[in-house]
Scaffold this active site. Structure first.
Site, PDB file in Angstrom:
ATOM      1  N   CYS A 110       2.603   1.321   8.303  1.00 26.32           N
ATOM      2  CA  CYS A 110       2.317   2.507   7.495  1.00 26.32           C
ATOM      3  C   CYS A 110       2.136   3.689   8.442  1.00 26.32           C
ATOM      4  O   CYS A 110       1.508   3.552   9.499  1.00 26.32           O
ATOM      5  CB  CYS A 110       1.036   2.274   6.676  1.00 26.32           C
ATOM      6  SG  CYS A 110       0.589   3.632   5.598  1.00 26.32           S
ATOM      7  N   HIS A 153       5.203  -0.087  -1.996  1.00 26.08           N
ATOM      8  CA  HIS A 153       4.314   0.394  -0.929  1.00 26.08           C
ATOM      9  C   HIS A 153       3.831   1.807  -1.258  1.00 26.08           C
ATOM     10  O   HIS A 153       2.663   2.135  -1.074  1.00 26.08           O
ATOM     11  CB  HIS A 153       5.064   0.370   0.411  1.00 26.08           C
ATOM     12  CG  HIS A 153       4.282   0.886   1.583  1.00 26.08           C
ATOM     13  ND1 HIS A 153       3.790   0.075   2.583  1.00 26.08           N
ATOM     14  CD2 HIS A 153       3.897   2.153   1.912  1.00 26.08           C
ATOM     15  CE1 HIS A 153       3.147   0.826   3.472  1.00 26.08           C
ATOM     16  NE2 HIS A 153       3.191   2.086   3.090  1.00 26.08           N
ATOM     17  N   GLU A 154       4.773   2.650  -1.784  1.00 26.72           N
ATOM     18  CA  GLU A 154       4.394   4.038  -2.098  1.00 26.72           C
ATOM     19  C   GLU A 154       3.519   4.126  -3.341  1.00 26.72           C
ATOM     20  O   GLU A 154       2.526   4.853  -3.350  1.00 26.72           O
ATOM     21  CB  GLU A 154       5.645   4.910  -2.278  1.00 26.72           C
ATOM     22  CG  GLU A 154       6.599   4.924  -1.099  1.00 26.72           C
ATOM     23  CD  GLU A 154       5.907   5.125   0.237  1.00 26.72           C
ATOM     24  OE1 GLU A 154       6.378   4.545   1.227  1.00 26.72           O
ATOM     25  OE2 GLU A 154       4.863   5.817   0.301  1.00 26.72           O
ATOM     26  N   HIS A 157      -0.029   3.502  -2.581  1.00 25.67           N
ATOM     27  CA  HIS A 157      -0.765   4.630  -1.996  1.00 25.67           C
ATOM     28  C   HIS A 157      -1.380   5.510  -3.087  1.00 25.67           C
ATOM     29  O   HIS A 157      -2.467   6.043  -2.923  1.00 25.67           O
ATOM     30  CB  HIS A 157       0.137   5.499  -1.115  1.00 25.67           C
ATOM     31  CG  HIS A 157       0.289   5.025   0.303  1.00 25.67           C
ATOM     32  ND1 HIS A 157      -0.784   4.779   1.141  1.00 25.67           N
ATOM     33  CD2 HIS A 157       1.395   4.778   1.036  1.00 25.67           C
ATOM     34  CE1 HIS A 157      -0.339   4.380   2.324  1.00 25.67           C
ATOM     35  NE2 HIS A 157       0.977   4.364   2.291  1.00 25.67           N
TER      36      HIS A 157
HETATM   37  O1  LIG Z   1       3.814   5.115   2.819  1.00 26.17           O
HETATM   38  C1  LIG Z   1       4.801   5.253   3.536  1.00 26.17           C
HETATM   39  N1  LIG Z   1       4.783   4.929   4.824  1.00 26.17           N
HETATM   40  O2  LIG Z   1       3.621   4.546   5.371  1.00 26.17           O
HETATM   41  C2  LIG Z   1       5.990   4.863   5.638  1.00 26.17           C
HETATM   42  C3  LIG Z   1       6.435   3.421   5.805  1.00 26.17           C
HETATM   43  C4  LIG Z   1       6.941   2.863   4.484  1.00 26.17           C
HETATM   44  C5  LIG Z   1       7.573   1.464   4.602  1.00 26.17           C
HETATM   45  C6  LIG Z   1       6.641   0.393   5.210  1.00 26.17           C
HETATM   46  C7  LIG Z   1       7.086  -0.920   4.570  1.00 26.17           C
HETATM   47  C8  LIG Z   1       7.850  -0.585   3.337  1.00 26.17           C
HETATM   48  C9  LIG Z   1       7.917   0.919   3.217  1.00 26.17           C
HETATM   49  C10 LIG Z   1       7.520   3.406   6.865  1.00 26.17           C
HETATM   50  O3  LIG Z   1       8.580   3.959   6.634  1.00 26.17           O
HETATM   51  N2  LIG Z   1       7.256   2.844   8.080  1.00 26.17           N
HETATM   52  N3  LIG Z   1       6.081   2.206   8.316  1.00 26.17           N
HETATM   53  C11 LIG Z   1       5.504   2.300   9.673  1.00 26.17           C
HETATM   54  C12 LIG Z   1       6.456   2.468  10.782  1.00 26.17           C
HETATM   55  C13 LIG Z   1       7.819   2.108  10.381  1.00 26.17           C
HETATM   56  C14 LIG Z   1       8.248   2.874   9.151  1.00 26.17           C
HETATM   57  C15 LIG Z   1       9.592   2.330   8.722  1.00 26.17           C
HETATM   58  O4  LIG Z   1       9.644   1.314   8.057  1.00 26.17           O
HETATM   59  N4  LIG Z   1      10.616   3.103   9.121  1.00 26.17           N
HETATM   60  C16 LIG Z   1      11.952   2.841   8.907  1.00 26.17           C
HETATM   61  C17 LIG Z   1      12.430   1.650   8.382  1.00 26.17           C
HETATM   62  C18 LIG Z   1      13.817   1.523   8.201  1.00 26.17           C
HETATM   63  C19 LIG Z   1      14.627   2.574   8.555  1.00 26.17           C
HETATM   64  C20 LIG Z   1      14.068   3.734   9.087  1.00 26.17           C
HETATM   65  N5  LIG Z   1      12.733   3.862   9.262  1.00 26.17           N
HETATM   66 NI    NI Z   2       2.282   3.850   3.888  1.00 26.65          NI
END
Ligand SMILES: O=CN(O)C[C@@H](CC1CCCC1)C(=O)N1NCCC[C@H]1C(=O)Nc1ccccn1
Ligand code: NI
Length: 183
Positions: A110, A153-154, A157
């Site tokens: 996250c 996940h969203e 939140h």
């Molecule tokens: O609430 C929203 N958040 O916290 C952003 C989260 C959301 C995802 C986490 C799991 C499902 C949804 C997020 O995107 N991440 N989590 C932390 C670092 C990595 C990043 C990620 O998965 N990045 C990514 C993945 C594929 C392609 C490009 N980038």
């Molecule tokens: Ni998140």
């Protein structure tokens, strides 16, 4: 533009509050916020921009992560078949879901959590989600696989739920019965 300094981290009260629904039609302010949230995701996935502004790549973001307890969330990513999911949504609701569960085989992270949290995050395998988009149109999405996980996940939140709240404390890598790993 939204940068990492605008994203609140765990311990901030906004992340564990239930957010308020927003008025429809969207106010200019709420629509502009959704546009900014989508732009942040695009920027975070663009190598040059992400490097220039030190952005962590994200596929989704929810208003509480900006300290704003409104039911607003943005999603922007392409799935493995190159299908683009790009949405600015207000008042999302999971109206139905599968009995079966699924989880990301690599676990979840996250942007509001500056540490690795090990373990599987069991979620509904398939969901039907209703919401209003940034042009005030009703949206009805049937989701499975990775997109289903991202949207859940969203939505979590917006209800003050963090991904690690779903991890089994006694056995973080316990696989709930008939849960499907998503690679
Ligand atoms: O609430 C929203 N958040 O916290 C952003 C989260 C959301 C995802 C986490 C799991 C499902 C949804 C997020 O995107 N991440 N989590 C932390 C670092 C990595 C990043 C990620 O998965 N990045 C990514 C993945 C594929 C392609 C490009 N980038
Ligand atoms: Ni998140």
């Amino acid at each position: 533009m939204i940068t990492m300094k605008d994203i609140v981290r765990e311990g901030h009260p906004a992340l564990t509050k239930v957010s308020q629904e927003v008025d429809i039609p969207l106010s200019h302010e709420d629509k502009a916020l959704l546009e900014e949230m989508i732009q942040f995701l695009k920027n975070s996935q663009n190598e040059e921009v992400a490097a220039k502004y030190n952005l962590r790549a994200g596929v989704g973001i929810a208003a509480p992560q900006l300290g704003i307890n409104k039911k607003l969330m943005a999603i922007h990513f392409e799935d493995e078949n190159g299908k683009l999911y790009s949405y600015g949504l207000a008042n999302p609701k999971i109206v139905s879901h599968s009995v079966g569960k699924a989880y990301l085989a690599g676990g979840e992270g996250c942007l509001s959590v500056d540490r690795q949290v090990e373990g599987y995050v069991p979620r509904h395998a398939r969901i039907t989600l209703k919401a209003t988009d940034m042009d005030n149109n009703p949206v009805n999405l049937r989701l499975k696989g990775y997109p289903s996980i991202v949207f859940q996940h969203e939505v979590d939140h917006l209800n003050g739920i963090m991904f690690y709240d779903h991890i089994n404390k006694d056995d973080p890598f316990e696989v709930p019965d008939n849960a499907r790993p998503i690679e």
